[in-house]
Design an enzyme around this catalytic site. Sequence first.
Site, short mmCIF file in Angstrom:
data_model
loop_
_atom_site.label_atom_id
_atom_site.label_comp_id
_atom_site.label_asym_id
_atom_site.label_seq_id
_atom_site.Cartn_x
_atom_site.Cartn_y
_atom_site.Cartn_z
N HIS A 1 0.98 0.37 -9.78
CA HIS A 1 0.26 -0.51 -8.97
C HIS A 1 -0.28 -1.63 -9.90
O HIS A 1 -1.41 -2.01 -9.97
CB HIS A 1 -1.32 0.27 -8.67
CG HIS A 1 -1.73 -0.21 -7.51
ND1 HIS A 1 -2.53 0.45 -6.47
CD2 HIS A 1 -1.77 -1.44 -6.81
CE1 HIS A 1 -2.67 -0.35 -5.72
NE2 HIS A 1 -2.54 -1.35 -5.85
N GLU B 1 -2.71 7.92 -5.59
CA GLU B 1 -2.82 7.50 -6.93
C GLU B 1 -4.01 7.95 -7.39
O GLU B 1 -5.18 8.01 -6.51
CB GLU B 1 -2.70 5.95 -6.78
CG GLU B 1 -1.43 5.36 -6.30
CD GLU B 1 -1.55 3.86 -6.53
OE1 GLU B 1 -2.66 3.35 -6.74
OE2 GLU B 1 -0.69 2.94 -5.91
N ARG C 1 0.97 -1.14 0.04
CA ARG C 1 -0.08 -0.02 -0.07
C ARG C 1 0.84 1.27 -0.03
O ARG C 1 1.87 1.38 0.65
CB ARG C 1 -0.92 0.29 1.05
CG ARG C 1 -2.18 -0.86 1.03
CD ARG C 1 -2.96 -0.69 0.01
NE ARG C 1 -4.01 -1.58 -0.01
CZ ARG C 1 -4.34 -2.52 -0.81
NH1 ARG C 1 -3.31 -2.74 -1.81
NH2 ARG C 1 -5.40 -3.32 -1.06
#
Length: 382
Positions: free
Chosen positions: A254, A237, A208
Amino acid sequence: MKIVADENIPLLSRFFCEFGEVVQLPGRAITARDVKDADILIVRSVTQVNDTLLDQSNVKFVGSCTIGMDHIDTAYLEERGIKYANAPGSNANSVVEYVISCLSILTETHGFDWDTLTVGIMGYGNVGSLLGKRLKKLGIGFKAYDPFLDPALVEDQVLVSQDEVLACDIVTLHVPLTKDGAHPTYHMIDQAMLQGFHESQVLINAGRGAVIDNKQLNEFIKRNRGFTAILDVWENEPAIDSELMNNVFLGTPHIAGYSYDGKVAGTEMIYRSLCQFLGFPSRHTSGQFLEEPPLSRMAFTSMADVDWSIHTAIRACFDVRHDHSLLRASMRLASPEREAAFDAFRKGYRCRREFSGVKIQLKQADSELHTKFKALGFNVKS
């Protein structure tokens, strides 16, 4: 029955069309208006599921096709009597293969030797423990830290102190994002902790983004140019820090858990949870829908060097530098276009299959090569 779902979830129609209408939308763009008349909501990690989204809706079931749950207000769902489910472990192997790809690249770029390397694993849950098992099979030394586990109940006494893990050659983060409790992980890697790293170490975050204070990491890298950071996840993000992206050794959008196999496994797990919620039998499995991987076979002969062979196979299947190059190129765009590119990479991500889908043919090859390929998860044929 109306189902609203993130368009990035694979095989949505195959798994869910039997239940009713399936409306596919960009995950970040799902609004209260979209779900007002929905019965089911199926998301990934980019959709914030809370009172703002659901207060005026008739949603009775929320499924997240991901490992984490920090994007879902579970207390609110319980208060409303809304059933929820996630997919723990579904993309754990995908994230492990991301880390393995990084380790392979580092043997080339940093001269790391897997025989002498020590990897520190922060968080020993679904991903961390699977990574530990894979490293053990490969003969790579590792240590792990997880304050929620009893060291006496974990095999091989791999759990050590946090300081011991942070002293390893490579430190990789696999913790959930939490802000409360005895061991919160929000900005766990802050300025004080970064000061304990030395320039020859590598820090990997495929968990994360906010587990690392991104601003402090950027400042630390600028002061310690030899330090190596590899980030797949970021704060804010898709509006990531472009300067930090340009300063890390490898940066990806990601996608560590974005193998096709992992995403489909997550879809299947939520499908099964929904079937259970509705009282329907589960009629489908991912095996019905998975096609042959784009790269399906490789062969090595008795002349093949062991190290060269395994690193060639790893990088042929998944070389993190490919995704890094695409994201870095987007940093030249203006801010709105950079953010759009970040999400576009994820939406249009290639069909990346896991090592298990590749058949390795060994022709009178060294037994060590057979062992290493099996340890990596390849489908080995002698």
